[in-house]
Design a protein around this motif. Structure first.
Motif, PDB file in Angstrom:
ATOM      1  N   ASN A  11       0.858  -1.191   0.000  1.00 34.08           N
ATOM      2  CA  ASN A  11       0.000   0.000   0.000  1.00 34.08           C
ATOM      3  C   ASN A  11       0.895   1.242   0.000  1.00 34.08           C
ATOM      4  OD1 ASN A  11      -1.676   2.152   0.578  1.00 34.08           O
ATOM      5  ND2 ASN A  11      -2.957   1.019   2.015  1.00 34.08           N
ATOM      6  N   VAL A  37       0.114   4.249  -0.634  1.00 39.00           N
ATOM      7  CA  VAL A  37      -0.594   5.435  -0.119  1.00 39.00           C
ATOM      8  C   VAL A  37      -0.340   5.602   1.376  1.00 39.00           C
ATOM      9  CG1 VAL A  37      -2.859   6.489   0.235  1.00 39.00           C
ATOM     10  CG2 VAL A  37      -2.361   5.315  -1.919  1.00 39.00           C
ATOM     11  N   GLU A  38      -0.535   4.520   2.125  1.00 41.95           N
ATOM     12  CA  GLU A  38      -0.307   4.560   3.569  1.00 41.95           C
ATOM     13  C   GLU A  38       1.145   4.199   3.923  1.00 41.95           C
ATOM     14  OE1 GLU A  38      -2.497   5.552   5.769  1.00 41.95           O
ATOM     15  OE2 GLU A  38      -4.207   5.697   4.401  1.00 41.95           O
ATOM     16  N   ARG A  39       1.946   3.891   2.908  1.00 43.63           N
ATOM     17  CA  ARG A  39       3.334   3.471   3.086  1.00 43.63           C
ATOM     18  C   ARG A  39       3.421   2.278   4.044  1.00 43.63           C
ATOM     19  NH1 ARG A  39       6.480   6.276   0.345  1.00 43.63           N
ATOM     20  NH2 ARG A  39       8.389   5.556   1.337  1.00 43.63           N
ATOM     21  N   GLU A  40       2.632   1.269   3.713  1.00 39.56           N
ATOM     22  CA  GLU A  40       2.583   0.039   4.501  1.00 39.56           C
ATOM     23  C   GLU A  40       2.605  -1.155   3.560  1.00 39.56           C
ATOM     24  OE1 GLU A  40      -0.317   1.571   8.146  1.00 39.56           O
ATOM     25  OE2 GLU A  40      -1.205   0.530   6.437  1.00 39.56           O
ATOM     26  N   ASP A  70       5.621  -1.208   8.257  1.00 35.56           N
ATOM     27  CA  ASP A  70       5.956   0.066   7.630  1.00 35.56           C
ATOM     28  C   ASP A  70       6.782  -0.209   6.374  1.00 35.56           C
ATOM     29  OD1 ASP A  70       7.857   2.488   7.188  1.00 35.56           O
ATOM     30  OD2 ASP A  70       6.306   3.283   8.510  1.00 35.56           O
ATOM     31  N   TYR A  88      -4.820  -5.290  -1.491  1.00 38.94           N
ATOM     32  CA  TYR A  88      -5.495  -4.017  -1.230  1.00 38.94           C
ATOM     33  C   TYR A  88      -6.455  -3.722  -2.367  1.00 38.94           C
ATOM     34  CZ  TYR A  88      -2.467  -2.817   2.709  1.00 38.94           C
ATOM     35  OH  TYR A  88      -1.824  -2.796   3.930  1.00 38.94           O
ATOM     36  N   ARG A  93      -8.334   1.714   0.095  1.00 36.49           N
ATOM     37  CA  ARG A  93      -9.143   1.953   1.299  1.00 36.49           C
ATOM     38  C   ARG A  93      -9.389   0.673   2.089  1.00 36.49           C
ATOM     39  NH1 ARG A  93     -14.545   4.349  -0.100  1.00 36.49           N
ATOM     40  NH2 ARG A  93     -14.787   4.241   2.173  1.00 36.49           N
ATOM     41  N   VAL A 143      -8.992   0.073   5.984  1.00 33.13           N
ATOM     42  CA  VAL A 143      -7.637   0.554   6.270  1.00 33.13           C
ATOM     43  C   VAL A 143      -7.672   1.877   7.025  1.00 33.13           C
ATOM     44  CG1 VAL A 143      -5.477   1.326   5.200  1.00 33.13           C
ATOM     45  CG2 VAL A 143      -6.694  -0.651   4.265  1.00 33.13           C
ATOM     46  N   GLU A 144      -8.567   2.774   6.594  1.00 36.98           N
ATOM     47  CA  GLU A 144      -8.606   4.116   7.188  1.00 36.98           C
ATOM     48  C   GLU A 144      -9.158   4.114   8.605  1.00 36.98           C
ATOM     49  OE1 GLU A 144     -10.835   6.279   4.293  1.00 36.98           O
ATOM     50  OE2 GLU A 144      -9.165   6.369   2.857  1.00 36.98           O
ATOM     51  N   TYR A 179      -7.854  -0.787  10.179  1.00 35.99           N
ATOM     52  CA  TYR A 179      -8.047  -2.194   9.778  1.00 35.99           C
ATOM     53  C   TYR A 179      -9.151  -2.878  10.593  1.00 35.99           C
ATOM     54  CZ  TYR A 179      -3.799  -1.839   6.944  1.00 35.99           C
ATOM     55  OH  TYR A 179      -2.859  -1.465   6.002  1.00 35.99           O
TER      56      TYR A 179
END
Length: 298
Positions: free
Chosen positions: A146, A148-151, A165, A187, A192, A208-209, A212
């Protein structure tokens, strides 16, 4: 929705465990229990082209989008890097004595899921192992990234999904996700949601937002779900199962749209292990029955 089988590719001598796209949309790669990596033309199922052979089964096959090189995860040996144009090995990495279940790329890193519970982070330019992430005693089976969330998320055979991370590789979250092994995760196209599935036959959707939290729990198949994949136009989701069926879902509402099976569509006779969308109207499926089917959706 209408689904029809338009072709069958045969030639592998063992179950097919991995399918991968090519730089050219009319070609794809397959491999599996026979260790043979084959390139196919969509319009010529009779013309499989042998790219490489490794002396053990292969569960993980991934095309590096930057270099155009094919990474082959040979069980109990490591990674073979193949130039698909020259049809020769250009590099290899003796990474592990464990099975390799998944390879995912992000920038200059390859994330590799191993059966000893390790996720190896490998520098794709230097082909050196940068880090071993050991968060479980049981197999790491599937990886999803992901940006976007850097995960990145990893599904394990201890029924748990772990979130790391993407930069520091630190463990951020542990999700007791399923009642049995987690085989496949992805994802959603908008990042999301995280979708997870596995041996318990449930498809679970995590918000995710909202940290989880569980958004939906769908009893999706009769037996284990081996793979899930979103269509390129982000409108459809396909799941493949040990129950010999493929199911097509609305990727926004997760409503079931179609069941593709042997009785109704001359589908696979054994476990369906892997899916690959060629485009938003064509889906490939690889099976224990040693064949690859091409499905047209309209």
């Amino acid at each position: 929705m209408v689904v029809e089988k338009i072709d069958t590719f045969g030639g592998h001598r063992e179950p097919i465990y991995a399918l991968e796209g090519s730089a050219s949309t009319d070609r794809f790669f397959s491999t599996g229990g026979d260790g043979k990596v084959v390139r196919w033309r969509l319009d010529r199922p009779d013309l499989g082209e042998l790219i490489a052979t490794v002396p053990a089964s292969v569960y993980a096959l991934a095309l590096n989008p930057t270099s155009g090189l094919l990474w082959v995860g040979q069980n109990y040996e490591g990674i073979h890097v193949i130039d698909p144009v020259e049809k020769k090995e250009v590099a290899s990495l003796k990474l592990t004595s464990s099975a390799i279940f998944d390879v995912k790329f992000y920038k200059n890193d390859a994330f590799i899921a191993l059966s000893d519970g390790v996720v190896a982070v490998v520098d794709t330019d230097q082909l050196v192992n940068r880090k071993h992430l050991k968060a479980s005693e049981q197999s790491a089976r599937s990886i999803a990234i992901n940006p976007v969330e850097r995960e990145f998320a990893v599904g394990y055979s201890d029924n748990v999904v772990r979130i790391f991370d993407l930069t520091t590789h630190t463990l951020k979250k542990v999700i007791p996700a399923h009642a049995n092994s987690v085989f496949t995760i992805a994802y959603s196209p908008d990042f999301r949601y995280l979708l997870t599935a596995g041996r318990d036959a449930h498809l679970k959707i995590w918000d995710v937002e909202k940290g989880y939290t569980l958004h939906s729990d769908i009893v999706a198949h009769m037996f284990a779900i081996n793979h899930l994949a979103f269509s390129p136009d982000n409108r459809l989701l396909a799941t493949a199962s040990m129950d010999k069926s493929i199911k097509i879902w609305d990727a926004e509402t997760y409503q079931l749209l179609k069941v593709v099976d042997r009785a109704r569509h001359a589908g696979h006779g054994t476990s369906v292990n892997k899916l690959l969308w060629v485009d938003s109207q064509q889906l490939l499926s690889g099976s224990d029955d040693r064949t690859i089917s091409v499905w047209k959706l309209s």
